[in-house]
Enzyme design. Structure first.
Site, short mmCIF file in Angstrom:
data_model
loop_
_atom_site.label_atom_id
_atom_site.label_comp_id
_atom_site.label_asym_id
_atom_site.label_seq_id
_atom_site.Cartn_x
_atom_site.Cartn_y
_atom_site.Cartn_z
N ASP A 1 0.85 -1.12 0.04
CA ASP A 1 0.04 -0.06 0.01
C ASP A 1 0.91 1.08 -0.06
O ASP A 1 1.85 1.53 0.78
CB ASP A 1 -0.82 -0.01 1.29
CG ASP A 1 -1.84 -1.24 1.16
OD1 ASP A 1 -2.59 -1.60 0.42
OD2 ASP A 1 -1.61 -2.13 2.22
N TYR B 1 -3.24 -7.74 -7.95
CA TYR B 1 -3.05 -6.16 -7.87
C TYR B 1 -2.29 -5.76 -9.23
O TYR B 1 -2.86 -4.97 -10.07
CB TYR B 1 -2.37 -5.58 -6.75
CG TYR B 1 -2.24 -4.53 -6.73
CD1 TYR B 1 -3.04 -3.59 -5.95
CD2 TYR B 1 -1.14 -3.64 -7.47
CE1 TYR B 1 -3.29 -2.19 -6.10
CE2 TYR B 1 -1.32 -2.14 -7.60
CZ TYR B 1 -2.22 -1.41 -6.78
OH TYR B 1 -2.18 -0.20 -6.73
N GLU B 2 -1.34 -6.47 -9.72
CA GLU B 2 -0.89 -6.03 -10.78
C GLU B 2 -1.72 -6.16 -12.17
O GLU B 2 -1.46 -5.26 -13.00
CB GLU B 2 0.60 -7.27 -11.19
CG GLU B 2 1.34 -6.75 -12.30
CD GLU B 2 2.33 -7.63 -12.69
OE1 GLU B 2 2.73 -8.50 -12.00
OE2 GLU B 2 3.04 -7.50 -13.59
#
Ligand SMILES: C[S@@+](CC[C@H](N)C(=O)[O-])C[C@H]1O[C@@H](n2cnc3c(N)ncnc32)[C@H](O)[C@@H]1O
Length: 239
Positions: A140, A216-217
Site C-alpha cells: 500500500d 493487484y498487478e
C-alpha cells in the site's frame, strides 16, 4: 530487536475484513487454516526466536517470505513452482487469507504456511539468516505524507530484512506508484546491505519470467498503469 509492543501499537496495515465470506469459503477457511496457520510463541518464552523450519512438518530446502500476499496468487504460483521451498505468507486481511487457503487446498500445496497478522511480528520472531528470498508486491503506497509512517518499506523494515536474508538472497519489491517507487529506491540505496540488480532500464521495467503476476498487478495493468519490478541482493556479510 524491535519492541513488540511498539509494533502492535503502530498499526500499519489497512482493513482486516471485507465482505462477509460465503458459507462455503468460511467452512473451507475454518477447516484448512488451522492446519497451516503460524502461531507465534508467547512473548518471553524460550528460545525467543523460532526457526522457519519449525513451522513445516519436514525440513525444506529453503524458506521464502511474502509480505502482504493479498489473495495469494503469486505466493501459490511460487509454491507450485518450488515444492521444495517452504513458502511463508503474511496477510492480516482475512478475505485475502481465505483466497490463499482456497488455492492451497485446490492445488494441494503442502509447502505453504500463513501468518494472519502484521508481518513485522513474524519477522522479529525469526533468527538471523532465515530466508532465501522475500517478496513485497504492490505494498500500500499510503500517499498522504501523514501516513508515510505506515509504509512497509521503511528503514526499520529494511534493516529487519537485512538481518533475516541470507548472504546473496533476493528481495523483490514491486509498485505501480511512482512516488512510492522513488521512496523505495531512496531507502534501499541508503542501506549498504543491499545491492540493486540493475544494468539497464528493462531490468526494472519488465517483470522477470520467474515472477508470477499478482491480482493487484493484473488490475493495475488493465487500468493502464506501469509497474516497477525492483530486485535487490543481500550483500555478503564480512565474517
Ligand atoms: C495493495 S495490496 C497488494 C496485495 C498483493 N501483494 C498483490 O500484489 O495482489 C497490499 C497488501 O498488503 C497487506 N499488508 C499491509 N500491511 C501489512 C503488514 N504489516 N503485514 C502483512 N501484510 C500487510 C494488505 O492487507 C494488503 O493485502
Amino acid at each position: 530487536m524491535r519492541d513488540l509492543e511498539k509494533i502492535k501499537g503502530s498499526r500499519i496495515y489497512g482493513r482486516r475484513r471485507g465482505p462477509v465470506l460465503s458459507a462455503t469459503r468460511q467452512a473451507r477457511l475454518d477447516k484448512w487454516l488451522p492446519k497451516i496457520e503460524i502461531t507465534l510463541p508467547e512473548p518471553g518464552s524460550t528460545p525467543a526466536l523460532t526457526p522457519a523450519e519449525d513451522y513445516f512438518p519436514v525440513p525444506m530446502k529453503d524458506y521464502w517470505l511474502e509480505i502482504g500476499f493479498g489473495k495469494g496468487e503469486h505466493l501459490a504460483a511460487q509454491a507450485g513452482l518450488h515444492p521444495d521451498i517452504g513458502m511463508i505468507g503474511c496477510e492480516p486481511f482475512l478475505n485475502g487469507v481465505s483466497g490463499l487457503v482456497d488455492l492451497v487446498e485446490g492445488q494441494e500445496l503442502a509447502n505453504v504456511r500463513i501468518f494472519t497478522d502484521d508481518a513485522r511480528l513474524l519477522m522479529d520472531s525469526l533468527p538471523d539468516n532465515s530466508l532465501g528470498r522475500t517478496f513485497i508486491l504492490f505494498p500500500d503506497p499510503w500517499p498522504k505524507a501523514r501516513h508515510h509512517k505506515r509504509r512497509m518499506v521503511s528503514a526499520g523494515n529494511i534493516a529487519a530484512l537485512a538481518r533475516l536474508l541470507k548472504d546473496g538472497a533476493e528481495l523483490r519489491i514491486a509498485t505501480d506508484h511512482m512516488e512510492y517507487c522513488r521512496w523505495i529506491m531512496a531507502h534501499m540505496l541508503r542501506n549498504d546491505d543491499f545491492i540493486w540488480l540493475c544494468n539497464q532500464p528493462q531490468d526494472w521495467q519488465r517483470r522477470p519470467d520467474d515472477w508470477p503476476q499478482s491480482r493487484y498487478e493484473i488490475k493495475s495493468l488493465a487500468q493502464g498503469r506501469h509497474s516497477s519490478y525492483l530486485r535487490f541482493i543481500r550483500r555478503h556479510r564480512r565474517h
